[in-house]
Design a protein around this motif. Structure first.
Motif, PDB file in Angstrom:
ATOM      1  N   UNK A 193       0.642  -1.110  -0.203  1.00 12.77           N
ATOM      2  CA  UNK A 193       0.143   0.003   0.003  1.00 12.77           C
ATOM      3  C   UNK A 193       0.782   1.293  -0.219  1.00 12.77           C
ATOM      4  N   UNK A 194       1.939   1.263   0.823  1.00 13.81           N
ATOM      5  CA  UNK A 194       2.937   2.431   1.067  1.00 13.81           C
ATOM      6  C   UNK A 194       3.445   2.746  -0.558  1.00 13.81           C
ATOM      7  N   UNK A 195       3.802   1.686  -1.243  1.00 10.78           N
ATOM      8  CA  UNK A 195       4.442   1.657  -2.459  1.00 10.78           C
ATOM      9  C   UNK A 195       3.474   2.438  -3.530  1.00 10.78           C
ATOM     10  N   UNK A 196       2.231   2.127  -3.313  1.00 13.15           N
ATOM     11  CA  UNK A 196       0.981   2.609  -4.324  1.00 13.15           C
ATOM     12  C   UNK A 196       0.868   4.032  -3.918  1.00 13.15           C
ATOM     13  N   UNK A 197       1.175   4.196  -2.625  1.00 14.73           N
ATOM     14  CA  UNK A 197       0.670   5.760  -2.162  1.00 14.73           C
ATOM     15  C   UNK A 197       2.139   6.543  -2.922  1.00 14.73           C
ATOM     16  N   UNK A 198       3.098   6.041  -3.311  1.00 14.53           N
ATOM     17  CA  UNK A 198       4.012   6.778  -3.913  1.00 14.53           C
ATOM     18  C   UNK A 198       3.641   7.092  -5.507  1.00 14.53           C
ATOM     19  N   UNK A 199       3.000   6.137  -5.794  1.00 14.69           N
ATOM     20  CA  UNK A 199       2.496   6.213  -7.384  1.00 14.69           C
ATOM     21  C   UNK A 199       1.387   7.348  -7.150  1.00 14.69           C
ATOM     22  N   UNK A 200       0.536   7.463  -6.187  1.00 11.75           N
ATOM     23  CA  UNK A 200      -0.345   8.568  -6.209  1.00 11.75           C
ATOM     24  C   UNK A 200       0.368   9.907  -6.157  1.00 11.75           C
ATOM     25  N   UNK A 201       1.306  10.007  -5.246  1.00 10.33           N
ATOM     26  CA  UNK A 201       2.069  11.214  -5.241  1.00 10.33           C
ATOM     27  C   UNK A 201       2.598  11.578  -6.652  1.00 10.33           C
ATOM     28  N   UNK A 202       3.044  10.718  -7.188  1.00  8.25           N
ATOM     29  CA  UNK A 202       3.608  11.053  -8.709  1.00  8.25           C
ATOM     30  C   UNK A 202       2.265  11.370  -9.552  1.00  8.25           C
ATOM     31  N   UNK A 203       1.224  10.700  -9.386  1.00  9.61           N
ATOM     32  CA  UNK A 203       0.189  10.985 -10.312  1.00  9.61           C
ATOM     33  C   UNK A 203      -0.242  12.269  -9.960  1.00  9.61           C
TER      34      UNK A 203
END
Length: 236
Positions: A193-203
């Motif tokens: 989940x934390x790694x996906x939230x990094x994707x959210x930040x980039x998005x």
């Protein structure tokens, strides 16, 4: 609304209300995490390629989307670690199902279930994420602004990824508080989940960049000179 947001909302809601009937169903969720995230990544990859090759936008947007995709791919790799960790830590538990000894049910805490829940079930997460990829592939975007559009997909990408992260968060919380699994399994799911939230930040950087790089184009839609009909005289 963005096609991606709509599809991921359905996935999030389906997972939020899912109550696995037995541990084999939970095992399917752990083992299905990488496949599900891969399906989400496929939708984003399509957006990357279309942005680079088909949409009339600055190449910087495709580069930013590639960063988002890289984070999602990293989440997929972490998800694969969850599946391996779960099997390693629960080898004995799984062996009771996969290589049952005579009278194995005598070790059960409760009576044997009669509803077929000992059989493996497909991952709810995988099925929901596959729907996302299929939905995204079916809906070809033909407009840059207004209604179903490229702009809507750029704007909705962070929310869509947050929906997927929320689904995985449900699994992480249940793993920590409700499922009979070892603590490292719950921690590993939380890392996904934390790694996906990094994707959210980039998005989250994508749509502001789109508006900045294409301000004159966007202005034609949002502040048409002498009305929409007049502005349309500049249509190519």
């Amino acid at each position: 609304m963005s096609h991606f947001v709509q599809a991921t909302e359905a996935a999030r809601d389906a997972y939020a209300h899912y109550d696995p009937p037995a541990m084999l169903a939970v095992a399917a969720e752990y083992e299905g995490l990488p496949e599900g995230i891969s399906a989400v990544g496929q939708a984003i990859r399509d957006l990357v390629l279309n942005t680079a090759d088909r949409y009339p936008v600055d190449k910087a947007l495709a580069e930013q989307l590639a960063v988002v995709f890289a984070h999602v791919h990293a989440a997929e790799s972490k998800a694969a670690e969850v599946a391996h960790l779960f099997r390693d830590l629960h080898e004995h538990d799984l062996k009771r199902y996969e290589e049952p000894r005579p009278g194995e049910h005598m070790w059960n805490i409760f009576e044997r279930r009669l509803d077929g829940t000992y059989a493996r079930r497909p991952s709810v997460f995988v099925l929901a994420c596959q729907d996302i990829a299929h939905t995204y592939a079916r809906n070809e975007l033909t407009r840059m602004m207004n209604g179903p559009s490229v702009a809507a997909e750029y704007e909705g990408l962070p929310t869509g990824l947050e929906n997927i992260a929320a689904a995985i968060r449900f699994l992480a919380v249940k793993s920590a508080e409700a499922y009979p699994v070892e603590k490292p399994v719950a921690e590993a799911v939380a890392e996904v989940e934390h790694q996906l939230m990094r994707a959210v930040s980039a998005a989250q950087e994508l749509f502001p960049r789109f508006r900045r790089l294409h301000a004159p184009d966007i202005k034609r839609h949002e502040a048409p000179r002498n009305g929409t009909v007049a502005e349309a005289m500049w249509d190519a």
